[in-house]
Write a protein that holds these residues in place. Sequence first.
Motif, PDB file in Angstrom:
ATOM      1  N   VAL A  13       0.811  -1.229   0.000  1.00  0.00           N
ATOM      2  CA  VAL A  13       0.000   0.000   0.000  1.00  0.00           C
ATOM      3  C   VAL A  13       0.838   1.270   0.000  1.00  0.00           C
ATOM      4  CG1 VAL A  13      -1.930  -1.155   1.130  1.00  0.00           C
ATOM      5  CG2 VAL A  13      -0.190   0.000   2.527  1.00  0.00           C
ATOM      6  N   GLY A  32      -6.160  -1.273   5.023  1.00  0.00           N
ATOM      7  CA  GLY A  32      -6.265  -0.039   4.269  1.00  0.00           C
ATOM      8  C   GLY A  32      -7.510   0.700   4.721  1.00  0.00           C
ATOM      9  N   ARG A  44      -6.682  -2.687  -2.071  1.00  0.00           N
ATOM     10  CA  ARG A  44      -6.412  -1.431  -2.766  1.00  0.00           C
ATOM     11  C   ARG A  44      -7.610  -1.000  -3.619  1.00  0.00           C
ATOM     12  NH1 ARG A  44      -1.268  -0.533  -5.899  1.00  0.00           N
ATOM     13  NH2 ARG A  44      -1.828   1.600  -5.334  1.00  0.00           N
TER      14      ARG A  44
END
Length: 422
Positions: free
Chosen positions: A118, A140, A335
């Motif tokens: 990330v 995330g 993501r």
Amino acid sequence: MKQRTVWPAILVAALVLGGCGSASGTRSSPGGSDAKLVVWDWKSGEATAAQYIEKAKADFARKHPGVTVEFVAQPHDQYYTLLGTAIQSGKGPDVILFNGGGQIRDRADALLPLDEYVAEDRQRLAGWDAFTKDGKTYAGPVTLQGHPIYYNRALYEKAGLDPAKPAATWPEFVANCAAITKQTGTKCFALGNKEGIGIQFFLSAFGSGVLTPQEYDAWIAGKRDWTSPHVKRIFALWKETQDAKLNSDGPNSTAMFNDAFAIFQSAKASHVIGLMSDIGHWKDFGEFLPADKIGVMRAPVVVPGATPSLPFDGGIGYGVARWTRDPKLAADLVRSLTSTDALTAFHEQAGAIAADTTIDVSKGGPAVTTIVTDLASGKPALHVALSSRTLDLMGRVSQKLLSGSITVDEAVRQLAASDQAG
């Protein structure tokens, strides 16, 4: 939370332990065209998250055509219990949704660090600290979660108060509440503490008006002084609001989600400590109150020297299970779930203050503008720094404080012992 179908825990546990159906993770060879990723969350079944999920799936499909992604929406009230069963069995979903703070940190051993995957998202997304433990990132961030104090500007106007100038000090705040109650008959606070959650909101929303900046930062850093008179003052204030009849009736029998928020929405209380994410927030309130009548204020100063700030952290975020067969593939799905297109849809449909700092929120109204402006000087929420075990205890002692069956000193002593036990 919003009403959901509750699956029997025994049935879901059996699916997890059996490694069959929708409970198990990556299929076939890692990264193969017939691979499958399973996601557990409590959001994907909600209508307000539908476009968000579709955008994320489309983004992932462009990068990995042929890979199947299955979302399994679990009941929120059983979520971490079911997840615990999966963790014990060492098999289950590949990608997992977490609340920031204690809930993910307590389970970090079951997750893969995502830092190498990330790195490109670091500047675009905010809220990483809530998903970090010992210098490693385990999820995330999807949303930013905070606890603004919302107020009904129309009730201020009816009481002859200036809604553009909410109280800056606690005595002024109490006086304003008295004026509103006298003129309109409404309570000061809409409070729900049936689940023991109300105290978490209160601690974080009002704490910056009590603690000095040094005490606040030390608390977040894990150097909490439970013997401090200012720490005790927060819990004394919690009790005083009840004793002074500032709260809506029966807070210990009122659910935060969504009964307490309904009290505020129906103008039966002038203030509520709400959220920034996608429930109990400006967009929900906007279904009943005009956008220009929803105000947001910082905590009033209780102790001279305190510097009120907006409490916020990473709200919810997706992590990758340690047992997944293809960590990079699963991380790519994380993501996609935190991509700009997906998070823009989540903001627009659900009203979430997304973790993506590049999203335009100007159409959200004055409450959103105030919240986003206050992010620049905001600090992490006090309750998020505590372990889930200490938060559970805090919920129980908070109920006793409201009922008068425990003293502030005893409540703080118990919390200190739990916190210091690690």
